[in-house]
Structure formats: structure tokens, C-alpha cells
Write a protein that holds these residues in place. Sequence first.
Motif, short mmCIF file in Angstrom:
data_model
loop_
_atom_site.label_atom_id
_atom_site.label_comp_id
_atom_site.label_asym_id
_atom_site.label_seq_id
_atom_site.Cartn_x
_atom_site.Cartn_y
_atom_site.Cartn_z
N SER A 162 40.18 54.42 41.32
CA SER A 162 40.29 55.81 40.88
C SER A 162 41.25 55.99 39.72
CB SER A 162 40.71 56.70 42.04
OG SER A 162 42.01 56.36 42.49
N PHE A 163 42.18 55.04 39.50
CA PHE A 163 43.14 55.13 38.39
C PHE A 163 42.61 54.48 37.12
CE2 PHE A 163 45.84 55.38 42.18
CZ PHE A 163 46.56 56.52 41.91
N LEU A 164 41.45 53.85 37.17
CA LEU A 164 40.92 53.15 36.00
C LEU A 164 40.26 54.14 35.04
CD1 LEU A 164 39.25 50.04 37.68
CD2 LEU A 164 41.45 50.13 36.51
N PRO A 165 40.27 53.84 33.74
CA PRO A 165 39.51 54.67 32.79
C PRO A 165 38.01 54.55 33.06
CG PRO A 165 41.13 53.28 31.66
CD PRO A 165 41.08 52.81 33.06
N LEU A 166 37.24 55.44 32.41
CA LEU A 166 35.81 55.45 32.65
C LEU A 166 35.15 54.14 32.24
CD1 LEU A 166 34.83 59.05 31.50
CD2 LEU A 166 35.14 58.20 33.82
N ARG A 167 35.61 53.55 31.15
CA ARG A 167 35.03 52.28 30.70
C ARG A 167 35.18 51.21 31.77
NH1 ARG A 167 34.34 50.91 25.24
NH2 ARG A 167 34.49 52.65 23.78
N ASP A 168 36.39 51.06 32.30
CA ASP A 168 36.64 50.01 33.28
C ASP A 168 35.95 50.30 34.61
OD1 ASP A 168 38.19 48.75 31.40
OD2 ASP A 168 40.05 49.67 32.08
N ARG A 169 35.80 51.56 34.95
CA ARG A 169 35.13 51.89 36.19
C ARG A 169 33.66 51.51 36.14
NH1 ARG A 169 36.44 57.89 38.00
NH2 ARG A 169 34.77 57.32 39.44
N ILE A 170 33.08 51.51 34.96
CA ILE A 170 31.69 51.06 34.81
C ILE A 170 31.62 49.54 34.77
CG2 ILE A 170 29.69 51.14 33.29
CD1 ILE A 170 30.52 53.94 32.50
N ARG A 171 32.61 48.89 34.17
CA ARG A 171 32.59 47.44 34.08
C ARG A 171 32.78 46.75 35.42
NH1 ARG A 171 36.56 47.37 28.80
NH2 ARG A 171 34.96 47.81 27.23
N ILE A 172 33.56 47.35 36.30
CA ILE A 172 33.81 46.69 37.58
C ILE A 172 32.55 46.62 38.43
CG2 ILE A 172 36.24 47.34 37.63
CD1 ILE A 172 35.51 49.60 39.51
N GLU A 173 31.54 47.40 38.11
CA GLU A 173 30.30 47.33 38.86
C GLU A 173 29.57 46.01 38.65
OE1 GLU A 173 27.90 50.66 37.92
OE2 GLU A 173 29.47 52.15 38.34
N ARG A 174 29.93 45.26 37.61
CA ARG A 174 29.27 43.99 37.31
C ARG A 174 29.97 42.80 37.95
NH1 ARG A 174 29.34 45.25 30.83
NH2 ARG A 174 28.38 47.33 30.92
N VAL A 175 31.10 43.03 38.61
CA VAL A 175 31.87 41.91 39.16
C VAL A 175 31.17 41.31 40.37
CG1 VAL A 175 34.07 41.24 40.17
CG2 VAL A 175 34.01 42.84 38.25
N CYS A 176 30.87 42.13 41.36
CA CYS A 176 30.22 41.67 42.58
C CYS A 176 29.55 42.86 43.26
CB CYS A 176 31.22 40.99 43.52
SG CYS A 176 32.55 42.08 44.06
N HIS A 177 28.76 42.54 44.27
CA HIS A 177 28.03 43.60 44.97
C HIS A 177 28.98 44.53 45.71
CE1 HIS A 177 24.07 42.04 44.11
NE2 HIS A 177 24.51 40.83 44.40
N ARG A 178 30.05 43.98 46.22
CA ARG A 178 30.99 44.82 46.97
C ARG A 178 31.66 45.84 46.06
NH1 ARG A 178 36.80 43.08 49.49
NH2 ARG A 178 37.17 44.93 50.76
#
Length: 642
Positions: A162-178
Motif C-alpha cells: 500500500s505504500f508503493l507508488p502506482l508504477r511499482d504496485r503494477i510491477r509487483i504483479e509480475r513477481v509471482c502468483h502470490r
Amino acid sequence: MSVWTDFEREVVIDGENKMEEKENVSLDRRLFVGNIGYRTSEKELKDFFQKFGRVNRLHLPKDHYRKLPRGFAFVTFSTAEEAQMCLQAEDERLVLQGRLLRVHMAEQSKRVNTRRYENNNNNHDQQVLVSDSTEVTDLGTAKEMPVFNINIPDELWEKIFSFLPLRDRIRIERVCHRWKKLALRLWKRQKSLDFYNTFRRFESLTDKMLNSILKRCGPILKSLDLSSSPRLLTDYSMQIINKYCPSLEKLDLSGVDATNISIRDLTQDLHTLKWVRLQRCLYIGEKGLWWLLHNNKDLEYLDVTGNIKLTGQCFHMIGPKVKIMVLKECKKLCDVGIEKIKDRCVDLEELYITDCCLLTSKSILTITQSFSHLRILHCGGSLHDVTEETWTQLQHLKLLEELNLSQNCGLTDEAVVAIATGCYNLRVLDLSGCHRCLTDEGIQSLSLLGNLTKLNISYLYQITDVSLNHISTTGKLQQLIVRACSDITDTGVEDIVFNCPQIQLIDVSGCIQITNKLIQTVISLTHDNTHQLLLNVGGTCVVNEELPPLHTSLSVSLQDYSSYYLRPDKHLLLPDPEEDDDDDVKEDTPWYGQPQASGVMVAAGYEENIWEEEDCDDQFDDITDEFLDNDDCLAAERWEMS
């Protein structure tokens, strides 16, 4: 999709191992060839190396865009002896199409072959790998390293995301399914969205980005702000908002190139808007606002600052729940618009009509007679044809707390006295620039306003310290702005500091009679204050080098916040700062506007200019006397007449 058996998997793995062994064995027969011409074909290159031995394979990489060779190739011979023969060949035998080929032994590829390992889903969702399980030492041996597993609950991950910027919040979706699952769950709780500090200098929000983001959080979204990056948004963005945000209540479209049609598409199915801001939306006119007001009867806030097409005809569709209307700089807004607002918005509390130059006394009378619940009124900027009697009617607004009448030169002392008598709840008052008729008589009446906390009386050259002395008797003043008032001295400001213990800001920029004595007095008066006092003395007679040491409760700024061109007494008190620079140019430049005045003589107050016609009659006589006999007889006459 067919399911592989264990046997088929073994066959595939065995085939991959054999291919790797085959590649390793062929390294002693493979050569790297460089400096190849970009027009050389694979067949020509293969025929060239056939003289050294049999070529089993030749790989000539090509550019993906131009489809031309990249200048190097890999040649694999049938035996290692043939490859060595090519390596040891003389330079004359390695010339192809005028280029000397560079031949070396091929090396193992540095690319790391990665495989997908099937992990247990339960262990993957609950464990995070902190370090690799092996580490390669300097000697090349593998050393077993411990594996650290950290169990982090989903709630903590969501709090971190919740503290991440919008860019990073979208990028973390590519890390893993969880992480993707947690990020999407966080998006579904997003109720407010803006794009401040999201894009770099030349980047901006596009329709495609907006569609992708609203697809994640649109159904639950209550507030959407697009004012920070509206440059690349088009009409299609309005359809996206209408599609994904059915429960939107607050919308800021400032700067977006929306049109009447796009506003219609936006509000076609969206009827929950309560707060709308359309600043600098230059393509929205009466029809677009008609659709907005028609489809959203629960609207409470409307801001159309800078709308150059609004006349007010559409306000007959406005809902009765509107509390705040910002109509600043609407140059075509006329009295009809105010009449329609009066009929529909009985409970209006805030109205901003600054710089609406077509409004007349009729609109001001309508406001004073119909909006009894008005708390904030801004009507500065020299409204058209507003009489003295009209301004006195403002006394009927008993609930008024903030009033801005700046730059209205028709405001008189009688009107200010009436306002101070009737609007006894005023906390903020701005009378700056009303210099034509305001004197000490009107400003002294402000002492009747016992709740006054902020006052701006800048550019009133006719007021003196007597006005400040009367104002200070209220005792509740927190901010006082008195810029460019030439008759204000140290005594008046000292009365303010002495009688108003809660004062936090005093701006006397441009008051030329303020001296260092004021600083010394203020230091002694505010020594025991618990709050901070900021004193702006730029453009005064305060000398920076002579300032005494300041204590922690006092800050002095030498920045001049006054505007020279707003001073009504500038022709009497101060020279134009830009004219000084022009005078220097005129003195140094011989041909600045007119010839250099080196022949101007000043004596006993009389100035004689050699460029006047009467002084130039005999200047060229020596030239006209030298005409030859065979010249034109009328030449001298034309010369004199010119």
C-alpha cells in the motif's frame, strides 16, 4: 492438451543432454569468423571455407530489422584438423570480397541455461527464498549455504504494498502468483486514486494506462483525480470512466481535453457524482455542462474555473443540493446565470465569481437578497458597473465569514462601514487594490469585526497608522498584509504586534517608511511568544547589515512581495525599476530611438537641441555650394526642400 508420460519426459531430457554433449564436443571443430561483408551470402561464405575442408554447419546471424548479416559467423568443420588448417592459413587465403577475415576458436556461450522447477504451491505461498542454497568459491568448488525462510503473512504484505507508488504496485504483479493475488486484492480496496508524482518529465497518463488501472479498482473507486497528467488523455477516457467506475462520487478532470460529447458519454450511466472540477477544460460549453447537471442531481461542488464558453444558460438544470460553485475567470458569465442559480440553489454556501467581468450590480443585488446562507463570497477583479449603493447591500449577508473584494476600485468608505456593521462574523477580508475611494475612515470601521483573523489592505495609499491602531483593538488578528502602503510607519505595525498576541504573519513589503527600528521593537515585544512570527520587510528602508540578532520566535524576510505595477502612487514615490535599465541603455547606446544627444546644451534651465529644424538650416551649406555648373539646376532646391 496431451499429458506426457514419465517415459516421454525421460526421452526429452536424454535428448537435451545429448545435444549439450554434442555442442561441447564440436567446440574444437567450430570457428568464429569476423569482419565479414554485410552483403556476403551464406552460400558464398560456405563455398569460401570449403577449400580448408568439409563444412558441416555454417551459422550467419542476421539483423532482425534490416534482414542483413551482422558481420560475423560460426563455421563448423567435419574434423578438428580441418579447423586447425583454417586457423593456421596465411592472410592471403583469408581475404573475401576485399576483407581480411578474422578467424578464432569459438568459445562456450556465456548465457546461463535456466530451467523451470516445479515447486509445491503451498510452500511457495508461505516461504520467501532469501539467499541461494549454493555459493561458488574462488577455487571453483560449490559450497553449501543455509537457506533462510521468512514467513510473512498476507496482511503484512498488503500493508507494505500500500505504500508503493502506482508504477511499482503494477510491477509487483509480475513477481509471482502470490504477489499478484495480493496486489489485486489491494486494488479492490482502492477508494481514491490520483497520479501525482507518478510520471516523469515527458511522460503522461494515456487512455490505455487508465483503462488498465480502472479495470483493477474501478468498481469500488469513489474519487478520481486526473488533473496531474491530463496531456495525453482523449475523449475515449470518459467512456473508460463510465464503464469501470459506476459508483464514482468525486472527479477532477482539470486540463483534460474533454468535449460536450465526451461529457455526455461520461454521465450517461454515471449518476452518483457529488464533486466535479473542470478547470481549464476549454472545449466544454453549455451543452456539456447541461448533460452533467441533468444526469447528476446530487451534485454539491462544481468548479469550472477559466471556462470561456459558459454564459449560465445551463444552470436551470442544476440540482438543489449544490453548496459550492467556483465560477472564477468565466468571462462570458452574465446576470442570467446568477438568476438561474438563485432559483435552483437556495442553500448555496460558497460562491466564487472573481474576474467575471460581465456581471453587473444586478448580480450583486441578487446574491445579497437571495443567498442568505452564504458563508464565503469572492467577487474581486473589477466587476462591471457595480455602484456604491450595491456594495452597501452586502451588509445583509449576516452569515458571511470570508469576503474578497480586491481590485474593485468603486468600493467606498460607506460600503466598508456597512459591511463591518452587518457582517459581524467575518474572519477573512481582502480589500487590496481598492485604492480610489478607501481612506482611514472606512478602514477604521473594521475594528467592529471582533472575529477578524486575516486582513489584506495592500495598495491603499491613503491609509495611515491610525487605521492599524484601530484594527489592532480587535486583538484576534493572525495575518496582516499591508503591501505598498506609503503612509504606514513603524508605529502602526508596533500597535498590531502589541495588541494582537496571536499574530503570525505581518507583510509590509514596499512600505518605504518601515525602518530597522521596527525590528528592534518587535524583538522586545515577541520575546516570550510561544508561536512563530514571520515579518516580511522587503522593499522597505530596513538595512540587512544593521539587523539585530533575532530570537527563535521571530523570522524576518527581506523578500519584496509587492508588485510595482499595482501601486497607485508609483509615479510619486518610486521610479520604474525597468526604466532605470532602459536609461542606462540610452546613455551607452548612440542610436537608441533618436540620435545621441551630445549636442544638447543645458544652461539656466534652458535646453537647446541641435536636432531641431531651426538649428539645422545652415549645417549643409558647404555641401550645396560645391555643385558643378553642369549639374541639375533644381538639385539644390530639392536638397533644401528635403
